[in-house]
Design an enzyme around this catalytic site. Structure first.
Site, PDB file in Angstrom:
ATOM      1  N   THR A  88     -15.005  26.703 -16.438  1.00 19.53           N
ATOM      2  CA  THR A  88     -14.332  26.556 -15.151  1.00 19.53           C
ATOM      3  C   THR A  88     -14.439  25.122 -14.614  1.00 19.53           C
ATOM      4  O   THR A  88     -15.376  24.401 -14.955  1.00 19.53           O
ATOM      5  CB  THR A  88     -14.975  27.535 -14.134  1.00 19.53           C
ATOM      6  OG1 THR A  88     -14.570  27.183 -12.822  1.00 19.53           O
ATOM      7  CG2 THR A  88     -16.491  27.471 -14.168  1.00 19.53           C
ATOM      8  N   ASP A  89     -13.507  24.772 -13.719  1.00 13.49           N
ATOM      9  CA  ASP A  89     -13.597  23.449 -13.061  1.00 13.49           C
ATOM     10  C   ASP A  89     -14.726  23.427 -12.026  1.00 13.49           C
ATOM     11  O   ASP A  89     -15.111  22.367 -11.548  1.00 13.49           O
ATOM     12  CB  ASP A  89     -12.256  23.067 -12.409  1.00 13.49           C
ATOM     13  CG  ASP A  89     -11.782  24.040 -11.336  1.00 13.49           C
ATOM     14  OD1 ASP A  89     -12.415  25.099 -11.137  1.00 13.49           O
ATOM     15  OD2 ASP A  89     -10.752  23.737 -10.685  1.00 13.49           O
ATOM     16  N   GLU A  90     -15.267  24.621 -11.707  1.00 13.87           N
ATOM     17  CA  GLU A  90     -16.308  24.668 -10.668  1.00 13.87           C
ATOM     18  C   GLU A  90     -17.593  23.971 -11.113  1.00 13.87           C
ATOM     19  O   GLU A  90     -18.447  23.658 -10.282  1.00 13.87           O
ATOM     20  CB  GLU A  90     -16.589  26.113 -10.250  1.00 13.87           C
ATOM     21  CG  GLU A  90     -15.336  26.785  -9.708  1.00 13.87           C
ATOM     22  CD  GLU A  90     -15.591  28.101  -9.000  1.00 13.87           C
ATOM     23  OE1 GLU A  90     -16.688  28.289  -8.449  1.00 13.87           O
ATOM     24  OE2 GLU A  90     -14.666  28.933  -8.993  1.00 13.87           O
ATOM     25  N   TYR A 132     -23.030  30.868  -9.685  1.00 15.03           N
ATOM     26  CA  TYR A 132     -22.006  31.089 -10.721  1.00 15.03           C
ATOM     27  C   TYR A 132     -21.709  29.785 -11.463  1.00 15.03           C
ATOM     28  O   TYR A 132     -21.794  29.719 -12.694  1.00 15.03           O
ATOM     29  CB  TYR A 132     -20.715  31.642 -10.093  1.00 15.03           C
ATOM     30  CG  TYR A 132     -19.497  31.508 -11.001  1.00 15.03           C
ATOM     31  CD1 TYR A 132     -19.428  32.211 -12.207  1.00 15.03           C
ATOM     32  CD2 TYR A 132     -18.426  30.671 -10.670  1.00 15.03           C
ATOM     33  CE1 TYR A 132     -18.326  32.077 -13.058  1.00 15.03           C
ATOM     34  CE2 TYR A 132     -17.326  30.537 -11.512  1.00 15.03           C
ATOM     35  CZ  TYR A 132     -17.288  31.239 -12.703  1.00 15.03           C
ATOM     36  OH  TYR A 132     -16.199  31.099 -13.542  1.00 15.03           O
ATOM     37  N   LYS A 162     -22.380  28.638 -15.399  1.00 11.07           N
ATOM     38  CA  LYS A 162     -21.325  28.218 -16.321  1.00 11.07           C
ATOM     39  C   LYS A 162     -21.620  26.802 -16.831  1.00 11.07           C
ATOM     40  O   LYS A 162     -21.401  26.504 -18.007  1.00 11.07           O
ATOM     41  CB  LYS A 162     -19.948  28.249 -15.638  1.00 11.07           C
ATOM     42  CG  LYS A 162     -19.410  29.631 -15.332  1.00 11.07           C
ATOM     43  CD  LYS A 162     -19.157  30.494 -16.556  1.00 11.07           C
ATOM     44  CE  LYS A 162     -18.003  30.029 -17.420  1.00 11.07           C
ATOM     45  NZ  LYS A 162     -17.716  30.979 -18.529  1.00 11.07           N
TER      46      LYS A 162
HETATM   47  P1  NAD Z   1     -13.396  38.837 -15.346  1.00  9.22           P
HETATM   48  O1  NAD Z   1     -14.544  38.991 -14.431  1.00  9.22           O
HETATM   49  O2  NAD Z   1     -12.064  39.382 -14.972  1.00  9.22           O
HETATM   50  O3  NAD Z   1     -13.747  39.457 -16.780  1.00  9.22           O
HETATM   51  C1  NAD Z   1     -14.955  39.242 -17.411  1.00  9.22           C
HETATM   52  C2  NAD Z   1     -15.050  40.216 -18.584  1.00  9.22           C
HETATM   53  O4  NAD Z   1     -16.324  39.971 -19.255  1.00  9.22           O
HETATM   54  C3  NAD Z   1     -15.053  41.684 -18.156  1.00  9.22           C
HETATM   55  O5  NAD Z   1     -14.179  42.437 -18.969  1.00  9.22           O
HETATM   56  C4  NAD Z   1     -16.505  42.133 -18.359  1.00  9.22           C
HETATM   57  O6  NAD Z   1     -16.643  43.504 -18.694  1.00  9.22           O
HETATM   58  C5  NAD Z   1     -16.951  41.227 -19.500  1.00  9.22           C
HETATM   59  N1  NAD Z   1     -18.401  41.025 -19.519  1.00  9.22           N
HETATM   60  C6  NAD Z   1     -19.190  40.663 -18.465  1.00  9.22           C
HETATM   61  N2  NAD Z   1     -20.484  40.614 -18.849  1.00  9.22           N
HETATM   62  C7  NAD Z   1     -20.510  40.920 -20.172  1.00  9.22           C
HETATM   63  C8  NAD Z   1     -21.551  41.014 -21.136  1.00  9.22           C
HETATM   64  N3  NAD Z   1     -22.823  40.786 -20.822  1.00  9.22           N
HETATM   65  N4  NAD Z   1     -21.221  41.347 -22.409  1.00  9.22           N
HETATM   66  C9  NAD Z   1     -19.920  41.586 -22.748  1.00  9.22           C
HETATM   67  N5  NAD Z   1     -18.904  41.526 -21.870  1.00  9.22           N
HETATM   68  C10 NAD Z   1     -19.190  41.198 -20.594  1.00  9.22           C
HETATM   69  O7  NAD Z   1     -13.312  37.273 -15.652  1.00  9.22           O
HETATM   70  P2  NAD Z   1     -12.043  36.310 -15.816  1.00  9.22           P
HETATM   71  O8  NAD Z   1     -11.580  35.909 -14.484  1.00  9.22           O
HETATM   72  O9  NAD Z   1     -11.104  36.904 -16.780  1.00  9.22           O
HETATM   73  O10 NAD Z   1     -12.757  35.038 -16.474  1.00  9.22           O
HETATM   74  C11 NAD Z   1     -12.940  34.950 -17.875  1.00  9.22           C
HETATM   75  C12 NAD Z   1     -13.615  33.642 -18.211  1.00  9.22           C
HETATM   76  O11 NAD Z   1     -12.837  32.547 -17.747  1.00  9.22           O
HETATM   77  C13 NAD Z   1     -15.003  33.492 -17.571  1.00  9.22           C
HETATM   78  O12 NAD Z   1     -15.857  32.900 -18.510  1.00  9.22           O
HETATM   79  C14 NAD Z   1     -14.754  32.563 -16.387  1.00  9.22           C
HETATM   80  O13 NAD Z   1     -15.901  31.799 -16.086  1.00  9.22           O
HETATM   81  C15 NAD Z   1     -13.625  31.699 -16.911  1.00  9.22           C
HETATM   82  N6  NAD Z   1     -12.732  31.149 -15.879  1.00  9.22           N
HETATM   83  C16 NAD Z   1     -12.137  31.983 -14.956  1.00  9.22           C
HETATM   84  C17 NAD Z   1     -11.258  31.433 -14.008  1.00  9.22           C
HETATM   85  C18 NAD Z   1     -10.544  32.320 -12.997  1.00  9.22           C
HETATM   86  O14 NAD Z   1      -9.905  31.786 -12.086  1.00  9.22           O
HETATM   87  N7  NAD Z   1     -10.606  33.637 -13.106  1.00  9.22           N
HETATM   88  C19 NAD Z   1     -11.010  30.059 -13.994  1.00  9.22           C
HETATM   89  C20 NAD Z   1     -11.623  29.261 -14.954  1.00  9.22           C
HETATM   90  C21 NAD Z   1     -12.477  29.807 -15.894  1.00  9.22           C
END
Ligand code: NAD
Length: 337
Positions: free
Chosen positions: A128-130, A164, A168
């Site tokens: 993430t950019d965070e 968070y 990350k």
């Molecule tokens: P989300 O919370 O919608 O989904 C996360 C998934 O990971 C879920 O299906 C959950 O069941 C699974 N999970 C959690 N803990 C687990 C574990 N211990 N073992 C196996 N599976 C597990 O998240 P998202 O928004 O789809 O984000 C996905 C990735 O992208 C993350 O790594 C997040 O940091 C990154 N990201 C998200 C955003 C955003 O805006 N949503 C932006 C940049 C980066």
């Protein structure tokens, strides 16, 4: 694909399932997952699914050896900043220790199978950019357009603000260290705020739409002037696919929508759009907006410079905020019926 039953993971899985690739999803199906987002693919045997927690060593090692992945896309994480402030434990376990377990299992898999570390396997880490902390805000007294820290680049120092983003950041450092020390073939991407179908209702855009549809108050943290750089989820997943195909080993790519909007403005855009779509007796959905106490340590502004991925990998955003929000609102209108 770890976290393939989550918001972004399911978008990647839907795309990969329509290619020649064999796809295995590993997901622990936490509260944040939505198995419905990929269930048509599992029921038609277009993808495999295993309910595995990435912190559990033994099943991870086994699944590496049975599936023999050529690419790993690592998205599994705890992702909600508010939850990380209340209960950071899970964030450190999954985001830091879980990433460590995946790195460890990847190395064992490479060594056991004597794989060529450059061609046979790549570990792509989705971040993430965070991790970069926050940027000067146009409302700041000392805001200066010539300020060098106007956008996050791949070289911006890490200064995470929340549990968070700190977890990350730690996972990004581990992934880079495993590349430098053990020669593990890796790529990393740091992306701005995503929106689109199947996002969990705890996140800003689904909260606004669902509360508006239920005529509940729409909570806005503080003055709502925080700026985020919004990207439609399918544009993010296209960028990840480009990195899997063309990315250079060891490199980081920043992914962003060049779409900076203040939270309060975004909320008003969504409310106006719902007014037009639903036409309820002159009802203004913006009347539901309620300012609440600001989030602790709330970052003021995020904005990505996506120049590197645009120029080196020929990736470009396809959706505008209007077209992306339209699709997103339609999705929540349909699922609300
Ligand atoms: P989300 O919370 O919608 O989904 C996360 C998934 O990971 C879920 O299906 C959950 O069941 C699974 N999970 C959690 N803990 C687990 C574990 N211990 N073992 C196996 N599976 C597990 O998240 P998202 O928004 O789809 O984000 C996905 C990735 O992208 C993350 O790594 C997040 O940091 C990154 N990201 C998200 C955003 C955003 O805006 N949503 C932006 C940049 C980066």
């Amino acid at each position: 694909v770890t976290g393939g039953a989550g918001f972004i993971g399911s978008s990647i899985v839907r795309k990969l399932a329509n290619s020649k690739n064999e796809v295995l999803v590993i997901d622990a199906l936490t509260y944040a997952s939505n198995i419905d987002s990929i269930s048509d693919l599992t029921s038609k045997n277009k993808i495999d699914f295993k309910n595995i927690n990435i912190c559990n060593r033994e099943p991870l090692e086994k699944v590496f050896n049975s599936f023999k992945p050529q690419r790993l896309v690592h998205l599994a994480a705890e992702t909600h900043v508010d939850n990380s402030i209340i209960n950071p434990d899970k964030f450190l376990k999954t985001n830091v220790l879980g990433t460590f377990e995946l790195l460890r299992a990847s190395l064992i898999y490479l060594e056991k199978n004597k794989l060529d570390q450059k061609n046979d396997f790549v570990f792509h880490h989705v971040s993430t950019d965070e991790v970069y902390g926050d940027l000067p805000h146009p409302d700041d007294d000392n805001y200066n357009k010539n300020n060098a820290r106007l956008l996050f680049t791949e070289n911006t120092n890490y200064q995470p603000s929340s549990p968070y983003s700190a977890s990350k950041a730690a996972s990004d450092h581990l992934v880079r260290a495993w590349h430098k020390t053990y020669n593990l073939p890796i790529t990393i991407s740091n992306c701005s705020n995503n929106y689109g179908p199947f996002q969990h209702k705890e996140k800003l855009i689904p909260t606004v739409i669902i509360n508006a549809l239920n005529k509940n108050n729409i909570p806005v943290y503080g003055d709502g002037k925080q700026i985020r750089d919004w990207l439609y989820v399918d544009d993010h997943t296209e960028a990840i696919l480009k990195i899997l195909e063309l990315g250079k080993i060891g490199e980081t790519y920043n992914i962003g929508g060049r779409c900076e909007i203040r939270n309060i403005d975004l909320i008003n855009i969504i409310c106006d759009s719902l007014d037009k779509k639903l036409k309820i007796n002159n009802f203004k959905h913006s009347s539901l907006i309620k300012h609440v106490e600001d989030r602790k340590g709330h970052d003021k502004r995020y904005a990505i410079d996506p120049h590197k991925i645009e120029s080196e990998l020929n990736w470009k955003v396809k959706e505008t905020i209007k077209s992306g929000l339209d699709k997103t609102i339609e999705f929540y209108l349909q699922s609300h019926k």
